[in-house]
Design a protein around this motif. Sequence first.
Motif, PDB file in Angstrom:
ATOM      1  N   GLY A 269       0.796  -1.220   0.000  1.00 24.15           N
ATOM      2  CA  GLY A 269       0.000   0.000   0.000  1.00 24.15           C
ATOM      3  C   GLY A 269       0.830   1.273   0.000  1.00 24.15           C
ATOM      4  O   GLY A 269       0.343   2.333  -0.381  1.00 24.15           O
ATOM      5  N   GLY A 270       2.086   1.190   0.378  1.00 22.15           N
ATOM      6  CA  GLY A 270       2.939   2.362   0.408  1.00 22.15           C
ATOM      7  C   GLY A 270       3.526   2.717  -0.943  1.00 22.15           C
ATOM      8  O   GLY A 270       4.231   3.723  -1.076  1.00 22.15           O
ATOM      9  N   HIS A 271       3.262   1.925  -1.954  1.00 27.75           N
ATOM     10  CA  HIS A 271       3.783   2.175  -3.299  1.00 27.75           C
ATOM     11  C   HIS A 271       2.621   2.505  -4.234  1.00 27.75           C
ATOM     12  O   HIS A 271       1.572   1.878  -4.164  1.00 27.75           O
ATOM     13  CB  HIS A 271       4.530   0.947  -3.826  1.00 27.75           C
ATOM     14  CG  HIS A 271       5.778   0.643  -3.056  1.00 27.75           C
ATOM     15  ND1 HIS A 271       7.019   1.074  -3.456  1.00 27.75           N
ATOM     16  CD2 HIS A 271       5.970  -0.027  -1.896  1.00 27.75           C
ATOM     17  CE1 HIS A 271       7.921   0.669  -2.574  1.00 27.75           C
ATOM     18  NE2 HIS A 271       7.315  -0.011  -1.616  1.00 27.75           N
ATOM     19  N   THR A 272       2.823   3.478  -5.086  1.00 31.61           N
ATOM     20  CA  THR A 272       1.778   3.840  -6.043  1.00 31.61           C
ATOM     21  C   THR A 272       2.043   3.141  -7.365  1.00 31.61           C
ATOM     22  O   THR A 272       3.173   2.795  -7.681  1.00 31.61           O
ATOM     23  CB  THR A 272       1.741   5.364  -6.267  1.00 31.61           C
ATOM     24  OG1 THR A 272       3.038   5.775  -6.724  1.00 31.61           O
ATOM     25  CG2 THR A 272       1.380   6.091  -4.980  1.00 31.61           C
ATOM     26  N   GLY A 273       1.005   2.961  -8.123  1.00 30.62           N
ATOM     27  CA  GLY A 273       1.131   2.349  -9.440  1.00 30.62           C
ATOM     28  C   GLY A 273       1.156   0.831  -9.364  1.00 30.62           C
ATOM     29  O   GLY A 273       1.085   0.240  -8.288  1.00 30.62           O
ATOM     30  N   GLU A 274       1.229   0.249 -10.529  1.00 27.27           N
ATOM     31  CA  GLU A 274       1.243  -1.210 -10.626  1.00 27.27           C
ATOM     32  C   GLU A 274       2.675  -1.724 -10.496  1.00 27.27           C
ATOM     33  O   GLU A 274       3.610  -1.099 -11.013  1.00 27.27           O
ATOM     34  CB  GLU A 274       0.661  -1.649 -11.968  1.00 27.27           C
ATOM     35  CG  GLU A 274      -0.825  -1.394 -12.085  1.00 27.27           C
ATOM     36  CD  GLU A 274      -1.622  -2.178 -11.056  1.00 27.27           C
ATOM     37  OE1 GLU A 274      -1.336  -3.383 -10.883  1.00 27.27           O
ATOM     38  OE2 GLU A 274      -2.518  -1.583 -10.416  1.00 27.27           O
ATOM     39  N   PRO A 275       2.877  -2.838  -9.839  1.00 23.02           N
ATOM     40  CA  PRO A 275       4.239  -3.410  -9.745  1.00 23.02           C
ATOM     41  C   PRO A 275       4.694  -3.947 -11.099  1.00 23.02           C
ATOM     42  O   PRO A 275       3.875  -4.315 -11.940  1.00 23.02           O
ATOM     43  CB  PRO A 275       4.064  -4.529  -8.716  1.00 23.02           C
ATOM     44  CG  PRO A 275       2.619  -4.883  -8.760  1.00 23.02           C
ATOM     45  CD  PRO A 275       1.882  -3.632  -9.119  1.00 23.02           C
ATOM     46  N   SER A 276       6.004  -3.954 -11.298  1.00 22.89           N
ATOM     47  CA  SER A 276       6.554  -4.499 -12.547  1.00 22.89           C
ATOM     48  C   SER A 276       6.455  -6.015 -12.566  1.00 22.89           C
ATOM     49  O   SER A 276       6.538  -6.636 -13.624  1.00 22.89           O
ATOM     50  CB  SER A 276       8.007  -4.053 -12.727  1.00 22.89           C
ATOM     51  OG  SER A 276       8.794  -4.519 -11.631  1.00 22.89           O
ATOM     52  N   GLY A 277       6.274  -6.613 -11.420  1.00 22.66           N
ATOM     53  CA  GLY A 277       6.124  -8.065 -11.348  1.00 22.66           C
ATOM     54  C   GLY A 277       5.712  -8.493  -9.947  1.00 22.66           C
ATOM     55  O   GLY A 277       5.840  -7.733  -9.002  1.00 22.66           O
ATOM     56  N   SER A 278       5.188  -9.688  -9.878  1.00 22.80           N
ATOM     57  CA  SER A 278       4.792 -10.268  -8.594  1.00 22.80           C
ATOM     58  C   SER A 278       5.143 -11.742  -8.601  1.00 22.80           C
ATOM     59  O   SER A 278       5.200 -12.371  -9.659  1.00 22.80           O
ATOM     60  CB  SER A 278       3.286 -10.115  -8.365  1.00 22.80           C
ATOM     61  OG  SER A 278       2.929  -8.774  -8.289  1.00 22.80           O
ATOM     62  N   GLU A 279       5.391 -12.269  -7.436  1.00 23.68           N
ATOM     63  CA  GLU A 279       5.679 -13.696  -7.337  1.00 23.68           C
ATOM     64  C   GLU A 279       5.218 -14.213  -5.983  1.00 23.68           C
ATOM     65  O   GLU A 279       5.045 -13.453  -5.037  1.00 23.68           O
ATOM     66  CB  GLU A 279       7.160 -13.975  -7.535  1.00 23.68           C
ATOM     67  CG  GLU A 279       8.047 -13.328  -6.476  1.00 23.68           C
ATOM     68  CD  GLU A 279       9.518 -13.630  -6.695  1.00 23.68           C
ATOM     69  OE1 GLU A 279       9.834 -14.784  -6.994  1.00 23.68           O
ATOM     70  OE2 GLU A 279      10.314 -12.698  -6.560  1.00 23.68           O
ATOM     71  N   ILE A 280       5.025 -15.510  -5.924  1.00 27.14           N
ATOM     72  CA  ILE A 280       4.628 -16.154  -4.686  1.00 27.14           C
ATOM     73  C   ILE A 280       5.877 -16.700  -4.006  1.00 27.14           C
ATOM     74  O   ILE A 280       6.757 -17.266  -4.670  1.00 27.14           O
ATOM     75  CB  ILE A 280       3.616 -17.277  -4.972  1.00 27.14           C
ATOM     76  CG1 ILE A 280       2.312 -16.665  -5.494  1.00 27.14           C
ATOM     77  CG2 ILE A 280       3.354 -18.103  -3.716  1.00 27.14           C
ATOM     78  CD1 ILE A 280       1.274 -17.674  -5.868  1.00 27.14           C
ATOM     79  N   VAL A 281       5.977 -16.507  -2.693  1.00 26.61           N
ATOM     80  CA  VAL A 281       7.118 -17.009  -1.930  1.00 26.61           C
ATOM     81  C   VAL A 281       6.969 -18.516  -1.756  1.00 26.61           C
ATOM     82  O   VAL A 281       5.936 -18.992  -1.289  1.00 26.61           O
ATOM     83  CB  VAL A 281       7.198 -16.313  -0.554  1.00 26.61           C
ATOM     84  CG1 VAL A 281       8.317 -16.897   0.279  1.00 26.61           C
ATOM     85  CG2 VAL A 281       7.362 -14.821  -0.728  1.00 26.61           C
ATOM     86  N   HIS A 282       7.985 -19.231  -2.171  1.00 27.15           N
ATOM     87  CA  HIS A 282       7.983 -20.689  -2.047  1.00 27.15           C
ATOM     88  C   HIS A 282       8.850 -21.112  -0.874  1.00 27.15           C
ATOM     89  O   HIS A 282       9.698 -20.356  -0.406  1.00 27.15           O
ATOM     90  CB  HIS A 282       8.535 -21.334  -3.324  1.00 27.15           C
ATOM     91  CG  HIS A 282       7.671 -21.093  -4.512  1.00 27.15           C
ATOM     92  ND1 HIS A 282       6.457 -21.689  -4.690  1.00 27.15           N
ATOM     93  CD2 HIS A 282       7.858 -20.297  -5.588  1.00 27.15           C
ATOM     94  CE1 HIS A 282       5.924 -21.294  -5.816  1.00 27.15           C
ATOM     95  NE2 HIS A 282       6.757 -20.436  -6.389  1.00 27.15           N
ATOM     96  N   HIS A 283       8.660 -22.335  -0.456  1.00 25.36           N
ATOM     97  CA  HIS A 283       9.485 -22.922   0.593  1.00 25.36           C
ATOM     98  C   HIS A 283      10.916 -23.045   0.072  1.00 25.36           C
ATOM     99  O   HIS A 283      11.131 -23.157  -1.138  1.00 25.36           O
ATOM    100  CB  HIS A 283       8.926 -24.294   0.967  1.00 25.36           C
ATOM    101  CG  HIS A 283       9.531 -24.871   2.192  1.00 25.36           C
ATOM    102  ND1 HIS A 283      10.631 -25.673   2.145  1.00 25.36           N
ATOM    103  CD2 HIS A 283       9.209 -24.732   3.502  1.00 25.36           C
ATOM    104  CE1 HIS A 283      10.957 -26.028   3.374  1.00 25.36           C
ATOM    105  NE2 HIS A 283      10.114 -25.478   4.220  1.00 25.36           N
TER     106      HIS A 283
END
Length: 89
Positions: free
Chosen positions: A59-73
């Motif tokens: 929430g502290g960042h504006t705009g869309e992220p350049s990428g997202s990923e799920i944290v794996h074990h």
Amino acid sequence: MLRPILGISEADLERALLRKGVSARAAGGVVCSDCGRHPLIGERVHHFGGGPVCALCRGGHTGEPSGSEIVHHVEHGVSVRRRELPRAA
Ligand SMILES: [Zn+2]
């Protein structure tokens, strides 16, 4: 109370295993660049040009992220998995 075997007590063994687990998680894990927290396994982290940002700091960042990923074990991709064998013709 259990009798210590090989000179190590049950409490010492628990502490040693806990330290080993925490160290392994910290060494191979993702760290949020904003708060320094280790995101939970399965949590989504976002990239805004810098390091990964956790869901709580998103929430502290504006705009869309350049990428997202799920944290794996830490064992993701290293563990042994059962594979289907090719069927005989
Ligand atoms: Zn964060």
